[in-house]
Motif scaffolding. Structure first.
Motif, PDB file in Angstrom:
ATOM      1  N   ARG B 186       0.962  -1.109   0.201  1.00  9.26           N
ATOM      2  CA  ARG B 186       0.110   0.043  -0.051  1.00  9.26           C
ATOM      3  C   ARG B 186       0.857   1.357   0.022  1.00  9.26           C
ATOM      4  NH1 ARG B 186      -3.249  -0.384   5.015  1.00  9.26           N
ATOM      5  NH2 ARG B 186      -2.420   1.776   5.505  1.00  9.26           N
ATOM      6  N   ILE B 187       1.881   1.119   0.838  1.00  7.22           N
ATOM      7  CA  ILE B 187       2.595   2.397   0.936  1.00  7.22           C
ATOM      8  C   ILE B 187       3.497   2.448  -0.300  1.00  7.22           C
ATOM      9  CG2 ILE B 187       4.712   3.470   2.127  1.00  7.22           C
ATOM     10  CD1 ILE B 187       3.618   2.059   4.712  1.00  7.22           C
ATOM     11  N   VAL B 190       1.235   3.880  -2.975  1.00  5.32           N
ATOM     12  CA  VAL B 190       0.879   5.222  -3.061  1.00  5.32           C
ATOM     13  C   VAL B 190       2.023   6.331  -3.216  1.00  5.32           C
ATOM     14  CG1 VAL B 190      -0.075   7.081  -1.185  1.00  5.32           C
ATOM     15  CG2 VAL B 190      -0.975   4.819  -1.279  1.00  5.32           C
ATOM     16  N   ALA B 194       2.616   9.081  -6.548  1.00  5.47           N
ATOM     17  CA  ALA B 194       3.097  10.375  -6.150  1.00  5.47           C
ATOM     18  C   ALA B 194       4.357  10.677  -7.382  1.00  5.47           C
ATOM     19  CB  ALA B 194       3.283  10.892  -4.950  1.00  5.47           C
ATOM     20  N   CYS B 231      -4.540  12.961  -9.525  1.00  5.48           N
ATOM     21  CA  CYS B 231      -3.190  12.511  -9.240  1.00  5.48           C
ATOM     22  C   CYS B 231      -3.592  11.982  -7.586  1.00  5.48           C
ATOM     23  CB  CYS B 231      -1.922  13.187  -9.249  1.00  5.48           C
ATOM     24  SG  CYS B 231      -0.653  12.348  -8.938  1.00  5.48           S
ATOM     25  N   VAL B 232      -4.079  12.930  -7.003  1.00  3.17           N
ATOM     26  CA  VAL B 232      -4.301  12.515  -5.456  1.00  3.17           C
ATOM     27  C   VAL B 232      -5.464  11.738  -5.373  1.00  3.17           C
ATOM     28  CG1 VAL B 232      -5.131  13.672  -3.208  1.00  3.17           C
ATOM     29  CG2 VAL B 232      -3.228  14.749  -4.690  1.00  3.17           C
ATOM     30  N   ALA B 235      -4.201   8.073  -5.974  1.00  6.03           N
ATOM     31  CA  ALA B 235      -3.414   7.775  -4.749  1.00  6.03           C
ATOM     32  C   ALA B 235      -4.508   7.106  -3.766  1.00  6.03           C
ATOM     33  CB  ALA B 235      -2.347   8.659  -4.408  1.00  6.03           C
ATOM     34  N   LEU B 236      -5.230   8.004  -3.325  1.00  5.38           N
ATOM     35  CA  LEU B 236      -6.415   7.631  -2.476  1.00  5.38           C
ATOM     36  C   LEU B 236      -6.940   6.340  -2.703  1.00  5.38           C
ATOM     37  CD1 LEU B 236      -7.522  11.224  -1.290  1.00  5.38           C
ATOM     38  CD2 LEU B 236      -5.862   9.660  -0.180  1.00  5.38           C
ATOM     39  N   GLU B 239      -4.950   3.384  -2.306  1.00  2.00           N
ATOM     40  CA  GLU B 239      -5.028   3.254  -0.929  1.00  2.00           C
ATOM     41  C   GLU B 239      -6.081   2.396  -0.300  1.00  2.00           C
ATOM     42  OE1 GLU B 239      -2.671   5.009   1.634  1.00  2.00           O
ATOM     43  OE2 GLU B 239      -3.618   4.379   3.408  1.00  2.00           O
TER      44      GLU B 239
END
Lengths: 228, 257
Positions: B186-187, B190, B194, B231-232, B235-236, B239
């Protein structure tokens, strides 16, 4: 010419170092922007982190902050801040960089205080220390190893991120790479590679120096306890 | 091209240098001219008509972003999990692998792309290579942590039940390490989402391409903002999806939490 030879030749030209827009000036810019960003990050994150750790609240909040900032592309903040009221100034680079310095600083300040032994805290209260004395004389010194570790992580990250500022007129060593990319690859390869080498070296040097500083910042009695 | 936002780039000290910094992208650059009806006074942070007239280039960029992320994370996982297993077996291997990947992680992404470009060119390979490097460290650490957390008694018990080394790994150790590996995944995902944006220096930055070209195109805010928000959100979304997958793959961790 092979790219490495070209990069070596570029690095070996004294003018590339001493020009008004040469390595030395860019290095200074890079360090100046990074230092202010880390400083700003510390001023914001440490008091909040220490206080949250002291009061035992906000554990979830610190995790959320670090998760959220991970999702934000550096490039986005570096391109958005100059378009705000800040305009094109050092601050429109420093503030986005500081944003990325905050999570490690905040998290380590929080854990550092949280991990202070409950017995130590009880003993301090038993000795009649007030709340602020407890925080400043017991919790803060015991949190120093964590704070130093967070500082190193944050500083290395900021120095790395600062290299991207050049793509948005922000200056720093990234300029060398940006200029190289502005030419064709055949012509610019040496410059690109030289810039990459300089930035990589800077990051490793900062990491190494702060690693040493971290060791000395840790009180002698705590060095073995934390396993460093 | 739009007449700049108050002279925009031209007014910036040293603007010329950075303007030539990134190869202007012909792939996504076209979209901006479509939105030319905006004049000087109208450079809003968000514009629905920008999205409407450019949804194709937005989707193209999003798709490239997703592809770069997926390919990089999958390659990184394919390398990192076996490496993590090797590292868990020997202290020497663990020290070597962790310190080598630690050094690589310290090197800034821009420098990595710069070091690779003369050899791999302005290609998506350059971007993927760099992204794999970063995801690798996170995933190796996660695998190693997960395997080290397996209680000794459990391993002893499995040994007593006659499990071979391979069975032990496949049926006991890896499943027990899975929560940690999923967290790492997950990390890594994400962070990769970015980081893809930095690939815009070699012309393959997915949504980052739009951010940079928006900036160069007279500081065109709607494009910068739309790409950033996408983009954000991506990422979410990753996640959330991976958190859900982790829950479904490791039902036994639910009660403990």
């Amino acid at each position: 010419m092979n790219p490495f030879a070209a990069a070596f030749q570029w690095l070996n030209d004294p003018l590339n170092w001493t020009n008004p827009d040469g390595v030395l000036v860019l290095l200074w810019q890079h360090l100046y922007l990074s230092a202010l960003a880390v400083l700003l990050g510390c001023v914001v994150a440490w008091p909040i982190g220490l206080w949250l750790g002291h009061s035992g609240r906000g554990g979830v909040a610190t995790v959320t902050v670090s998760n959220l900032t991970r999702a934000i592309p550096t490039i986005a903040l570096l391109s958005i801040f100059p378009l705000t009221a800040l305009g094109f100034s050092s601050w429109s680079v420093i503030i986005p960089l500081a944003v990325f310095a905050v999570p490690p600083l905040l998290a380590t300040a929080y854990t550092g205080v949280r991990e202070v032994d409950a017995g130590v805290r009880d003993a301090a209260i038993g000795m009649g220390l007030s709340k602020s004395q407890l925080m400043l004389r017991v919790e803060l010194p015991l949190a120093v190893p964590h704070l130093a570790g967070g500082f190193r992580t944050a500083a290395v990250q900021v120095v790395a991120t600062a290299s991207l500022a050049a793509l948005f007129n922000g200056g720093g060593l990234g300029e060398i790479i940006a200029r190289g990319f502005g030419k064709t690859i055949a012509v610019g390869a040496g410059e690109i590679l030289a810039g990459g080498l300089l930035i990589a070296a800077l990051a490793l040097v900062v990491e190494g120096l702060l690693g040493l500083a971290e060791k000395y910042a840790t009180p002698r009695a705590l060095r073995t306890a934390v396993g460093r | 091209m739009r007449a700049g936002a108050g002279g925009g780039v031209g007014a910036v000290g040293g603007g010329g240098i950075a303007r030539g910094a990134v190869r202007p992208s012909s792939r996504y650059g076209d979209g901006v001219s479509v939105a030319s009806p905006f004049d000087d006074s109208a450079n809003p942070w968000f514009s629905w008509s920008y999205v409407e007239s450019n949804y194709e280039s937005l989707l193209d960029a999003l798709w490239e972003h997703v592809q770069l992320t997926a390919v990089s994370v999958v390659i990184a996982a394919a390398i990192a999990i076996p490496l993590g297993i090797v590292a868990a077996r020997s202290r020497l291997a663990a020290t070597t692998i962790l310190s080598a990947s630690g050094v690589m992680y310290t090197i800034p992404s821009l420098a990595v792309f710069a070091l690779l470009t003369p050899y791999l060119g302005l290609s998506s390979e350059t971007v993927v290579f760099g992204l794999v490097m970063y995801a690798l460290l996170i995933l190796v650490r996660a695998t190693l942590t997960g395997l080290r957390q397996v209680p000794v008694e459990v391993i002893d018990a499995a040994g007593g039940m006659g499990y071979s080394r391979r069975q032990l790994l496949a049926r006991v150790e890896l499943p027990l390490a899975l929560p940690s590996i999923m967290t790492g995944l997950r990390i890594a995902t994400v962070s990769t989402v970015a980081l893809v944006t930095v690939g815009s220096v070699v012309g393959h930055g997915g949504l980052g391409q739009l951010i940079v070209s928006g900036f160069r195109n007279n500081l065109y805010k709607p494009q910068i903002m739309t790409a950033t928000v996408m983009c954000v959100l991506l990422a979410l979304l990753c996640e959330a999806a991976l958190a859900l997958a982790a829950r479904m793959l490791t039902p036994w961790t639910r009660r403990r939490a």
